[in-house]
Design a protein around this motif. Sequence first.
Motif, PDB file in Angstrom:
ATOM      1  N   GLN A  37       0.828  -1.201   0.000  1.00  0.00           N
ATOM      2  CA  GLN A  37       0.000   0.000   0.000  1.00  0.00           C
ATOM      3  C   GLN A  37       0.869   1.260   0.000  1.00  0.00           C
ATOM      4  OE1 GLN A  37      -3.234  -0.482  -0.264  1.00  0.00           O
ATOM      5  NE2 GLN A  37      -3.888   1.620  -0.217  1.00  0.00           N
ATOM      6  N   LEU A  38       1.960   1.237   0.763  1.00  0.00           N
ATOM      7  CA  LEU A  38       2.870   2.383   0.788  1.00  0.00           C
ATOM      8  C   LEU A  38       3.504   2.605  -0.578  1.00  0.00           C
ATOM      9  CD1 LEU A  38       4.653   1.943   4.233  1.00  0.00           C
ATOM     10  CD2 LEU A  38       2.933   3.663   3.604  1.00  0.00           C
ATOM     11  N   ALA A  39       3.883   1.526  -1.256  1.00  0.00           N
ATOM     12  CA  ALA A  39       4.472   1.649  -2.593  1.00  0.00           C
ATOM     13  C   ALA A  39       3.474   2.289  -3.549  1.00  0.00           C
ATOM     14  CB  ALA A  39       4.922   0.289  -3.105  1.00  0.00           C
ATOM     15  N   SER A  40       2.213   1.923  -3.436  1.00  0.00           N
ATOM     16  CA  SER A  40       1.170   2.509  -4.276  1.00  0.00           C
ATOM     17  C   SER A  40       1.002   3.999  -3.972  1.00  0.00           C
ATOM     18  CB  SER A  40      -0.143   1.759  -4.050  1.00  0.00           C
ATOM     19  OG  SER A  40      -1.183   2.333  -4.793  1.00  0.00           O
ATOM     20  N   LEU A  41       1.012   4.354  -2.702  1.00  0.00           N
ATOM     21  CA  LEU A  41       0.915   5.754  -2.310  1.00  0.00           C
ATOM     22  C   LEU A  41       2.094   6.552  -2.855  1.00  0.00           C
ATOM     23  CD1 LEU A  41      -0.373   8.041  -0.561  1.00  0.00           C
ATOM     24  CD2 LEU A  41       1.106   7.223   1.292  1.00  0.00           C
ATOM     25  N   GLU A  42       3.294   6.020  -2.722  1.00  0.00           N
ATOM     26  CA  GLU A  42       4.490   6.722  -3.200  1.00  0.00           C
ATOM     27  C   GLU A  42       4.453   6.899  -4.717  1.00  0.00           C
ATOM     28  OE1 GLU A  42       7.972   8.759  -3.676  1.00  0.00           O
ATOM     29  OE2 GLU A  42       6.632   8.588  -1.957  1.00  0.00           O
ATOM     30  N   ARG A  43       4.007   5.880  -5.447  1.00  0.00           N
ATOM     31  CA  ARG A  43       3.891   6.010  -6.907  1.00  0.00           C
ATOM     32  C   ARG A  43       2.960   7.155  -7.272  1.00  0.00           C
ATOM     33  NH1 ARG A  43       3.939   0.541  -6.764  1.00  0.00           N
ATOM     34  NH2 ARG A  43       1.673   0.377  -6.852  1.00  0.00           N
ATOM     35  N   ALA A  44       1.805   7.207  -6.615  1.00  0.00           N
ATOM     36  CA  ALA A  44       0.831   8.263  -6.914  1.00  0.00           C
ATOM     37  C   ALA A  44       1.399   9.631  -6.558  1.00  0.00           C
ATOM     38  CB  ALA A  44      -0.469   8.014  -6.161  1.00  0.00           C
ATOM     39  N   CYS A  45       1.979   9.760  -5.375  1.00  0.00           N
ATOM     40  CA  CYS A  45       2.503  11.065  -4.948  1.00  0.00           C
ATOM     41  C   CYS A  45       3.652  11.529  -5.827  1.00  0.00           C
ATOM     42  CB  CYS A  45       2.963  10.986  -3.489  1.00  0.00           C
ATOM     43  SG  CYS A  45       1.614  10.905  -2.300  1.00  0.00           S
ATOM     44  N   SER A  46       4.567  10.642  -6.151  1.00  0.00           N
ATOM     45  CA  SER A  46       5.719  11.064  -6.957  1.00  0.00           C
ATOM     46  C   SER A  46       5.308  11.362  -8.403  1.00  0.00           C
ATOM     47  CB  SER A  46       6.839  10.034  -6.906  1.00  0.00           C
ATOM     48  OG  SER A  46       6.415   8.798  -7.416  1.00  0.00           O
ATOM     49  N   THR A  47       4.325  10.642  -8.930  1.00  0.00           N
ATOM     50  CA  THR A  47       3.837  10.901 -10.288  1.00  0.00           C
ATOM     51  C   THR A  47       3.166  12.264 -10.377  1.00  0.00           C
ATOM     52  OG1 THR A  47       3.527   8.539 -10.703  1.00  0.00           O
ATOM     53  CG2 THR A  47       2.294  10.053 -12.101  1.00  0.00           C
ATOM     54  N   LEU A  48       2.447  12.645  -9.336  1.00  0.00           N
ATOM     55  CA  LEU A  48       1.688  13.897  -9.355  1.00  0.00           C
ATOM     56  C   LEU A  48       2.453  15.090  -8.794  1.00  0.00           C
ATOM     57  CD1 LEU A  48      -1.751  12.470  -8.202  1.00  0.00           C
ATOM     58  CD2 LEU A  48      -1.017  13.029 -10.535  1.00  0.00           C
ATOM     59  N   ALA A  49       3.636  14.846  -8.229  1.00  0.00           N
ATOM     60  CA  ALA A  49       4.414  15.934  -7.616  1.00  0.00           C
ATOM     61  C   ALA A  49       4.684  17.040  -8.644  1.00  0.00           C
ATOM     62  CB  ALA A  49       5.726  15.396  -7.065  1.00  0.00           C
TER      63      ALA A  49
END
Length: 190
Positions: A96-108
């Motif tokens: 779940q953390l990996a999914s959150l990080e992917r979303a946050c870094s993609t949208l940063a």
Amino acid sequence: MNVAKDWNHETLSLLPGFRDRIGLIQLTREEGGLNLTMPAERIARLTEYGRQAGIEFVRRFGDPACWPAGAAPDAMNWENHQSIRLRLMLASVAEQLASLERACSTLAHTPEDYRRFFSERYSYPFKGLGNLEADANGRYPSQAALALAQLEALRELSRLLEEHALERPGLHPADGAPKPTPELKLRPRV
């Protein structure tokens, strides 16, 4: 109707740490269910099946002082059960953390950057929007500031897990965890 009613229990019954606490008692067509006119001896036999399953659960997960005489310890004991549940939880959280990080870094640094939720008003806003700086003691002045710190800490944990897994394969919490790995999903608490 049974699918709608039982799907969650049925899927959990496949999961290590859950399936270990399920006693399977197979009944004939004449036993259990809507057989409301079962003879007393059949009811007594069903009761004994349940009693034996209960004894097995006590022997597996209960206090050794409550075990039947002569019972030996089982490798599938309470400590093993806790270990399995912990391994599954850590593997699921890492996913779940990996999914959150992917979303946050993609949208940063885009208009969709998640940081906007800590300074702009949306439905169910955090209290103290825009007041995000910690004081000299590291205390956060607002709900928005603490929530942003939480998000950043979760992202940092995700990056830590990934860096270690890349540097030293086999260190990721999901490696060697029991299968199938559960997935964390938001759903209403009922």
